[in-house]
Design a protein around this motif. Structure first.
Motif, PDB file in Angstrom:
ATOM      1  N   ILE A 154      -5.729  -4.032  -2.480  1.00 35.06           N
ATOM      2  CA  ILE A 154      -4.604  -4.694  -1.819  1.00 35.06           C
ATOM      3  C   ILE A 154      -4.364  -4.077  -0.447  1.00 35.06           C
ATOM      4  O   ILE A 154      -4.069  -4.765   0.525  1.00 35.06           O
ATOM      5  N   SER A 167      -7.498  -5.827  -7.060  1.00 32.12           N
ATOM      6  CA  SER A 167      -7.821  -4.534  -6.443  1.00 32.12           C
ATOM      7  C   SER A 167      -7.796  -4.657  -4.939  1.00 32.12           C
ATOM      8  O   SER A 167      -7.699  -5.755  -4.379  1.00 32.12           O
ATOM      9  N   ILE A 180       5.527  -5.747  -9.143  1.00 32.59           N
ATOM     10  CA  ILE A 180       4.682  -5.113 -10.162  1.00 32.59           C
ATOM     11  C   ILE A 180       5.540  -4.277 -11.110  1.00 32.59           C
ATOM     12  O   ILE A 180       5.357  -4.315 -12.337  1.00 32.59           O
ATOM     13  N   CYS A 229      -3.407  -6.207   5.245  1.00 33.52           N
ATOM     14  CA  CYS A 229      -3.056  -6.625   3.891  1.00 33.52           C
ATOM     15  C   CYS A 229      -2.369  -7.985   3.912  1.00 33.52           C
ATOM     16  O   CYS A 229      -1.451  -8.227   4.695  1.00 33.52           O
ATOM     17  N   ASP A 247     -10.650  -8.542  -2.833  1.00 34.04           N
ATOM     18  CA  ASP A 247      -9.651  -7.783  -2.092  1.00 34.04           C
ATOM     19  C   ASP A 247      -8.548  -8.714  -1.599  1.00 34.04           C
ATOM     20  O   ASP A 247      -8.633  -9.936  -1.731  1.00 34.04           O
ATOM     21  N   ASP A 287      -6.286   5.440  -2.398  1.00 34.13           N
ATOM     22  CA  ASP A 287      -5.066   5.945  -3.042  1.00 34.13           C
ATOM     23  C   ASP A 287      -5.406   7.023  -4.063  1.00 34.13           C
ATOM     24  O   ASP A 287      -4.757   7.150  -5.100  1.00 34.13           O
ATOM     25  N   TYR A 307      -3.012   1.119 -14.017  1.00 37.75           N
ATOM     26  CA  TYR A 307      -3.324   1.418 -12.622  1.00 37.75           C
ATOM     27  C   TYR A 307      -4.482   2.412 -12.571  1.00 37.75           C
ATOM     28  O   TYR A 307      -4.376   3.533 -13.064  1.00 37.75           O
ATOM     29  N   LEU A 333      -4.599  -2.913 -12.098  1.00 35.11           N
ATOM     30  CA  LEU A 333      -4.627  -2.617 -10.667  1.00 35.11           C
ATOM     31  C   LEU A 333      -5.840  -1.727 -10.434  1.00 35.11           C
ATOM     32  O   LEU A 333      -5.809  -0.535 -10.737  1.00 35.11           O
ATOM     33  N   ILE A 342      -4.607   0.244  -4.049  1.00 36.01           N
ATOM     34  CA  ILE A 342      -3.391  -0.559  -4.062  1.00 36.01           C
ATOM     35  C   ILE A 342      -2.561  -0.242  -2.822  1.00 36.01           C
ATOM     36  O   ILE A 342      -2.151  -1.138  -2.086  1.00 36.01           O
ATOM     37  N   HIS A 386     -12.679   1.517 -10.237  1.00 37.96           N
ATOM     38  CA  HIS A 386     -12.585   1.059  -8.852  1.00 37.96           C
ATOM     39  C   HIS A 386     -13.964   0.801  -8.253  1.00 37.96           C
ATOM     40  O   HIS A 386     -14.204  -0.242  -7.641  1.00 37.96           O
TER      41      HIS A 386
END
Length: 267
Positions: free
Chosen positions: A16, A14, A69, A23, A224, A87, A81, A42, A46, A121
């Motif tokens: 990312i 998670s 991916i 990143c 992360d 996101d 996902y 995911l 992301i 999440h």
């Protein structure tokens, strides 16, 4: 000499934050190319659409992570996902199969040894834990400066052949208020797990990797790929391991397991 493949039943990653300068896409890409798994979760954030609203930043390694991916999904890996707050625009897509990837708000994962884990999440706990104020004790601008300093530290260490080390994560770990907020977040996650009658929870969101047991409930935070570069693995026997992947893709990879501690008082 070719590196050995990494074999696991399930991989959880998670936070990312593709599209952000912070990143560590190169590390993650190296991991994804080495791992053989049946299922990939995911667990949110992301792609960092918040960062991309401020500045478009999309170097080749970020694109390659997405392509890797998608390749895994096309080649039989079940990819689920679960969008996060950075996101969240992806949360409106509920079709069960988008480019061979399933998008959903949360999931119940059953491990090989039959433990049922809630996977989400974690921003749903913000109202209870005031996570939105997690960085208020240092201020948003100071945190941005820490991340910038983290990038410069990484560049210098890389020049001298040293492994990645997160300065920003270290600074946060030295501030008691951060530990307090993390404890509240963990407790909220475990309360939700208990309320649903499940065996544990897998989440991300707060960029603090943990794998602990409290009152027979499992709390796993995947961490992360901005500061910690961590992922959660499930073995074929159902054992969960939280590991970091922080070497250059030009060197042999190394995994280290995080120490487990009990937080019975936190829940």
């Amino acid at each position: 000499m070719p590196q050995a493949r990494l074999d696991a039943r399930t991989l959880f990653i998670s936070d990312i934050h593709l599209g952000s300068k912070d990143c560590k896409a190169e590390f993650l890409l190296h991991l994804l190319k080495r791992v053989d798994v049946k299922k990939l979760y995911l667990v949110g954030d992301i792609v960092d659409f918040w960062a991309m609203k401020r500045q478009i930043f999309w170097p080749a390694p970020h694109h390659q992570v997405i392509q890797q991916i998608l390749s895994m999904a096309r080649n039989g890996v079940e990819v689920i996902y679960i969008p996060g707050n950075h996101d969240e625009v992806m949360r409106k897509y509920r079709h069960p199969d988008v480019a061979s990837i399933r998008i959903q708000r949360q999931a119940i994962h059953t491990t090989a040894d039959k433990k049922r884990l809630l996977v989400l999440h974690g921003d749903v706990f913000d109202a209870e834990t005031c996570h939105s104020k997690l960085l208020s004790f240092v201020g948003d601008h100071l945190y941005d400066f820490l991340l910038w300093l983290n990038r410069q530290t990484h560049r210098v260490r890389n020049l001298f052949g040293h492994n990645y080390w997160s300065l920003s994560a270290y600074v946060k770990s030295q501030i008691g208020k951060a530990e307090e907020v993390i404890g509240h977040y963990r407790a909220a996650a475990l309360r939700e797990t208990n309320k649903r009658g499940l065996d544990g929870i897998v989440c991300g969101h707060i960029h603090h990797p943990e794998l602990v047991e409290s009152d027979k409930l499992l709390y796993a935070n995947t961490g992360d790929w901005v500061e910690n570069c961590t992922a959660l693995f499930e073995s074929h026997e159902g054992e969960l391991s939280l590991m970091n992947y922080t070497l250059s893709d030009a060197k042999p990879a190394r995994f280290s397991r995080r120490r487990q501690r009990s937080y019975n008082n936190a829940a």
